[in-house]
Design a protein around this motif. Structure first.
Motif, mmCIF file in Angstrom:
data_model
loop_
_atom_site.group_PDB
_atom_site.id
_atom_site.type_symbol
_atom_site.label_atom_id
_atom_site.label_comp_id
_atom_site.label_asym_id
_atom_site.label_seq_id
_atom_site.Cartn_x
_atom_site.Cartn_y
_atom_site.Cartn_z
ATOM 1 N N SER A 142 0.852 -1.191 0.000
ATOM 2 C CA SER A 142 0.000 0.000 0.000
ATOM 3 C C SER A 142 0.887 1.240 0.000
ATOM 4 O O SER A 142 1.525 1.560 1.002
ATOM 5 C CB SER A 142 -0.912 -0.025 1.233
ATOM 6 N N LYS A 149 -3.616 6.761 -2.696
ATOM 7 C CA LYS A 149 -3.203 5.567 -1.956
ATOM 8 C C LYS A 149 -3.618 4.345 -2.769
ATOM 9 O O LYS A 149 -4.802 4.125 -3.027
ATOM 10 C CB LYS A 149 -3.868 5.550 -0.580
ATOM 11 N N GLN A 150 -2.627 3.568 -3.175
ATOM 12 C CA GLN A 150 -2.890 2.429 -4.050
ATOM 13 C C GLN A 150 -2.244 1.172 -3.484
ATOM 14 O O GLN A 150 -1.221 1.236 -2.807
ATOM 15 C CB GLN A 150 -2.300 2.678 -5.439
ATOM 16 N N THR A 151 -2.858 0.030 -3.777
ATOM 17 C CA THR A 151 -2.240 -1.242 -3.453
ATOM 18 C C THR A 151 -1.605 -1.788 -4.719
ATOM 19 O O THR A 151 -2.299 -2.142 -5.677
ATOM 20 C CB THR A 151 -3.268 -2.251 -2.902
ATOM 21 N N HIS A 265 -7.773 5.267 4.010
ATOM 22 C CA HIS A 265 -7.250 5.747 2.727
ATOM 23 C C HIS A 265 -7.682 7.196 2.479
ATOM 24 O O HIS A 265 -6.895 8.006 1.957
ATOM 25 C CB HIS A 265 -7.748 4.853 1.587
ATOM 26 N N LEU A 338 -10.822 10.019 -8.856
ATOM 27 C CA LEU A 338 -10.958 8.724 -8.190
ATOM 28 C C LEU A 338 -12.404 8.252 -8.134
ATOM 29 O O LEU A 338 -12.715 7.126 -8.549
ATOM 30 C CB LEU A 338 -10.382 8.800 -6.772
ATOM 31 N N GLU A 342 -13.854 4.923 -10.128
ATOM 32 C CA GLU A 342 -14.193 3.708 -9.382
ATOM 33 C C GLU A 342 -15.669 3.374 -9.479
ATOM 34 O O GLU A 342 -16.039 2.207 -9.592
ATOM 35 C CB GLU A 342 -13.768 3.858 -7.921
ATOM 36 N N ARG A 415 -13.841 3.047 -4.147
ATOM 37 C CA ARG A 415 -13.185 1.830 -4.616
ATOM 38 C C ARG A 415 -14.212 0.921 -5.260
ATOM 39 O O ARG A 415 -15.350 0.833 -4.804
ATOM 40 C CB ARG A 415 -12.494 1.105 -3.456
#
Length: 442
Positions: A142, A149-151, A265, A338, A342, A415
């Motif tokens: 992460s 913030k990305q995984t 996040h 974002l 998403e 998300r």
């Protein structure tokens, strides 16, 4: 089943990690593990100023004494998060040294080394210094990249060397944060059950059982966690490690995080601080977790077996309307694209939603009971966190109640992963649930 038996079973499921050693006073095992896994390779110890002092220097000396060619790189900032610039920093250090990384630190150091090692086509050894997160053994890192913030997909460490003495001596707030991160798997599991019944992300039995079957036991001693009791800390760290192994088995963070982590996040992406300090990941997740337990309390009061599916479908927005809603909501967000991006992935057609709602309606009495058996009540989770030393209210991490309430709108949209709020949107109960959780008496 003993701890060693559970670990052996979990390692058999893990796709990346081959060695997990956990005991007291075992830092001296670092050279033998390194040689067994990496042969005659050079090593570079990656640490920060604090973790170098508590374990890094000792690991470095053991490697030197064993005849392993080793260098070191110590991040000099007093406070830092898992950001792209630090990934590049440790990657360049390892590349210049031509060495395999030995990560000595908490979750941030581990994630930096995890992604940097992946970029270099290497694996690495991690030496945790706190039971603060479940990311030591997880697939993926992460990282904040360009404000988001990305995984990032990347393999977990090849080997984990966890010295319980070192971990138990970590700052108490870090251990409390780890307890909260582990407890988040309780409502997270409930949301995975929702995603499963809606056909979005089916439960993977192996990934589910390796953690959920023992989670109650590993959360049962918050007093011991608060007292830094070594047995309690060992149980906590085992649970966090099993969570990472579950993510390895699933090749996804689905077994370990959902809406509870999205509150975190949001705070990371808005660069939130409290009393001029960054808030620990586990403390952000702590408040997110009790919030989701409160939402489950309210969801379980509903009788969705009487749901008017036709009315829900008539009220279901078009994809264009949802993208427009997300665009308006996220217009002043640090990453405005974002939400629209998403929700564009997550939106489903009226026909798909009808099928989902009919399934929920038909199975609700049985499904509700399964959820009730899975998820802790708000009161139970709050009491555990208070005992362990984790925050239970947004004000404790510098966020007003009104701000936290508003964050639920972002969490639902930010998300593609289906969560409780998506079920509430489909059943036209979102506003009711939010009102009950945050309204008078909520």
């Amino acid at each position: 089943m003993t701890t060693k038996e559970r670990i052996a079973k979990a390692l058999a499921l893990a796709t990346d990690t081959k060695v997990f050693e956990m005991d007291s006073n075992i830092l001296h095992l670092a050279p033998s593990i390194f040689k067994e896994q990496f042969g005659d390779a050079k090593a570079i110890v990656i640490a920060d100023k604090n973790t170098w002092r508590v374990a890094g220097e000792e690991v470095y000396k053991h490697l030197v004494d064993a005849g392993i060619e080793v260098s070191k790189h110590i991040i000099q900032q007093d406070e830092f998060h898992a950001e792209w610039c630090y990934v590049m920093e440790v990657e360049e250090a390892a590349k210049e040294a031509g060495a395999i990384m030995v990560s000595v630190g908490s979750g941030v150091i581990n994630d930096l080394c995890k992604l940097a090692s992946h970029h270099l086509g290497q694996q690495y050894l991690t030496v945790p210094t706190a039971a603060s997160v479940d990311g030591y053994s997880s697939f993926g890192a992460s990282i904040s990249y360009e404000g988001l913030k990305q995984t990032f997909d990347c393999p977990a460490p090849l080997a984990i060397l966890a010295d319980v003495d070192v971990i138990a001596n970590a700052p108490k707030e870090m251990t409390a944060a780890g307890y909260a991160d582990l407890a988040a798997k309780i409502p997270c599991g409930g949301e995975w059950m929702i995603a499963d019944i809606m056909g979005a992300e089916p439960i993977i039995p192996e990934a589910w059982h390796v953690l959920q079957d023992v989670l109650d036991d590993q959360l049962a001693n918050p007093d011991g966690v608060a007292a830094c009791d070594r047995d309690a800390i060992a149980a906590l760290f085992e649970g966090l490690t099993l969570s990472g192994f579950a993510m390895q088995a699933a090749r996804s963070s689905r077994p370990a995080s959902c809406a509870d982590h999205l509150f975190s996040h949001y705070l990371d992406m808005t660069h939130h601080t409290f009393e001029d300090r960054m808030v620990l990941h586990g403390f952000q997740v702590s408040v997110g977790t009790v919030t989701m337990c409160a939402f489950f309390d309210e969801l379980l009061k509903l009788d969705l077996s009487k749901l008017d599916v036709d009315a829900c479908i008539a009220a279901w927005p078009t994809k264009e309307a949802e993208v427009a809603r997300a665009t308006e909501l996220f217009k002043d967000f640090p990453v405005p694209e974002l939400g629209p991006t998403e929700i564009g992935k997550k939106w489903q057609s009226p026909e798909e939603v009808r099928e989902q709602l009919n399934r929920v309606k038909a199975t609700w009495p049985e499904f509700r009971e399964k959820l009730r058996n899975q998820v802790y009540s708000f009161e139970k989770m709050r009491d555990l966190f208070v005992t362990a030393g984790a925050p239970v209210a947004p004000e404790q991490i510098g966020v007003s109640r009104a701000q936290w309430k508003n964050m639920t709108n972002f969490v639902q949209l930010m998300r593609w992963r289906v969560n409780l709020f998506d079920l509430a949107k489909r059943t036209q109960t979102f506003d009711t649930l939010v009102g009950n959780v945050f309204g008078k008496g909520g």
